[in-house]
Design an enzyme around this catalytic site. Sequence first.
Site, PDB file in Angstrom:
ATOM      1  N   HIS A  73       0.963  -0.985  -0.045  1.00 27.28           N
ATOM      2  CA  HIS A  73      -0.094   0.133   0.070  1.00 27.28           C
ATOM      3  C   HIS A  73       0.839   1.334  -0.095  1.00 27.28           C
ATOM      4  CE1 HIS A  73       0.262   0.316   4.652  1.00 27.28           C
ATOM      5  NE2 HIS A  73       0.202   1.412   4.365  1.00 27.28           N
ATOM      6  N   ASP A 120       0.051  -7.424   1.370  1.00 27.69           N
ATOM      7  CA  ASP A 120       0.370  -6.079   1.813  1.00 27.69           C
ATOM      8  C   ASP A 120       2.046  -6.004   1.917  1.00 27.69           C
ATOM      9  OD1 ASP A 120       0.388  -3.439   1.832  1.00 27.69           O
ATOM     10  OD2 ASP A 120      -0.393  -3.195   3.892  1.00 27.69           O
ATOM     11  N   GLN A 209       0.657   5.962  11.125  1.00 23.67           N
ATOM     12  CA  GLN A 209       0.839   6.504  10.085  1.00 23.67           C
ATOM     13  C   GLN A 209       2.263   7.074   9.593  1.00 23.67           C
ATOM     14  OE1 GLN A 209      -2.316   6.260  11.535  1.00 23.67           O
ATOM     15  NE2 GLN A 209      -2.653   5.283   9.448  1.00 23.67           N
ATOM     16  N   GLY A 210       2.897   6.490   8.663  1.00 21.49           N
ATOM     17  CA  GLY A 210       4.214   6.881   8.226  1.00 21.49           C
ATOM     18  C   GLY A 210       5.063   5.755   8.750  1.00 21.49           C
ATOM     19  N   ASP A 211       4.635   4.846   9.635  1.00 28.06           N
ATOM     20  CA  ASP A 211       5.626   3.768   9.741  1.00 28.06           C
ATOM     21  C   ASP A 211       5.192   2.358   8.908  1.00 28.06           C
ATOM     22  OD1 ASP A 211       6.705   4.763  12.179  1.00 28.06           O
ATOM     23  OD2 ASP A 211       4.815   4.346  13.270  1.00 28.06           O
ATOM     24  N   SER A 212       4.123   2.599   7.939  1.00 26.30           N
ATOM     25  CA  SER A 212       3.748   1.603   7.278  1.00 26.30           C
ATOM     26  C   SER A 212       4.994   1.138   6.004  1.00 26.30           C
ATOM     27  CB  SER A 212       2.722   1.879   6.336  1.00 26.30           C
ATOM     28  OG  SER A 212       1.486   1.703   6.758  1.00 26.30           O
TER      29      SER A 212
HETATM   30  N1  ARG Z   1      -1.201   2.251   7.220  1.00 23.06           N
HETATM   31  C1  ARG Z   1      -0.329   3.005   7.984  1.00 23.06           C
HETATM   32  C2  ARG Z   1       0.742   3.723   7.102  1.00 23.06           C
HETATM   33  O1  ARG Z   1       0.737   3.707   5.952  1.00 23.06           O
HETATM   34  C3  ARG Z   1       0.114   2.123   9.104  1.00 23.06           C
HETATM   35  C4  ARG Z   1      -0.811   2.018  10.238  1.00 23.06           C
HETATM   36  C5  ARG Z   1      -0.463   1.180  11.214  1.00 23.06           C
HETATM   37  N2  ARG Z   1      -1.398   1.468  12.440  1.00 23.06           N
HETATM   38  C6  ARG Z   1      -1.492   0.880  13.311  1.00 23.06           C
HETATM   39  N3  ARG Z   1      -2.612   1.103  14.295  1.00 23.06           N
HETATM   40  N4  ARG Z   1      -0.525  -0.154  13.810  1.00 23.06           N
HETATM   41  O2  ARG Z   1       1.586   4.041   7.822  1.00 23.06           O
END
Ligand code: ARG
Length: 263
Positions: A73, A120, A209-212
């Site tokens: 993603h 993913d 967000q941003g750790d993905s």
């Molecule tokens: N989708 C998020 C990203 O793009 C990461 C989300 C992780 N969320 C969590 N609750 N662990 O960075």
Amino acid sequence: MRRQLARWFTVAASAVFAVGALVLPAHASSPSPSPGVVGGTRASQGEFPFMVRLSMGCGGALYTRQIVLTAAHCVDGTGSNSGITATAGAVDLQSSGAIKVRSSYVYQAPSFTGAENGNDWALIKLASPVTGSAVTTLPIAGSTAYDSGTFTIAGWGATSEGGGQQRYLQKASVPFVDDTACSSAYPGLVAGASICAGYQATGGVDTCQGDSGGPMFRRDAAGAWIQVGITSWGQGCAEAGYPGVYTQVSTYASAIAAAAARL
Ligand code: ARG
């Protein structure tokens, strides 16, 4: 329910750094030390030499010195791509010692349709290998043997739900959450594709967000780091009742290895 999948782009991240400097007094008045990931602390230089920051606002790990494993993603599809910059070898993204290399090709898991549906993962080939002692690769788990216990998470993402991106790499430890418990939070969970982690009862520590795309990892039997997850999604960040959901690397290990061999 908000399951946040938003990416953070370079422009936004740069703006956050700038704004952070401008509003320093507000930060200085904060009573708590800088948390990280959510509920973490700052990683020391060289602690996780496989960590990579990607310019679209995601994390990754060096699968080889020329291939970064990240989340599907975080990328737009498969094909030649010179538009991503990978930063490696530094916990401080603004360090003069940070190694920056452009991408040359992106491979997105072919059956990816959305993080919550599994698959993913993605590979980013770099234009040249990253060299030097500040970087190492991170082996991936080829079986479920390490899909339990306590995991380390790390990234430059938000340190609170809705918060800004970070200049310094943050880290935290989170316990494994089994599929049954995780499915109670997320009824549609694709169990075979996912490995969950966090303090489900209390929340407080999580990726955000941003750790993905960044790795979730632990020690193997020999004491070496091994990657078991890829930061994927969750409801909000560190909320009680809602663990983080990670791509179960062991499920995809042979597909990842086969794809990497063809890059
Ligand atoms: N989708 C998020 C990203 O793009 C990461 C989300 C992780 N969320 C969590 N609750 N662990 O960075």
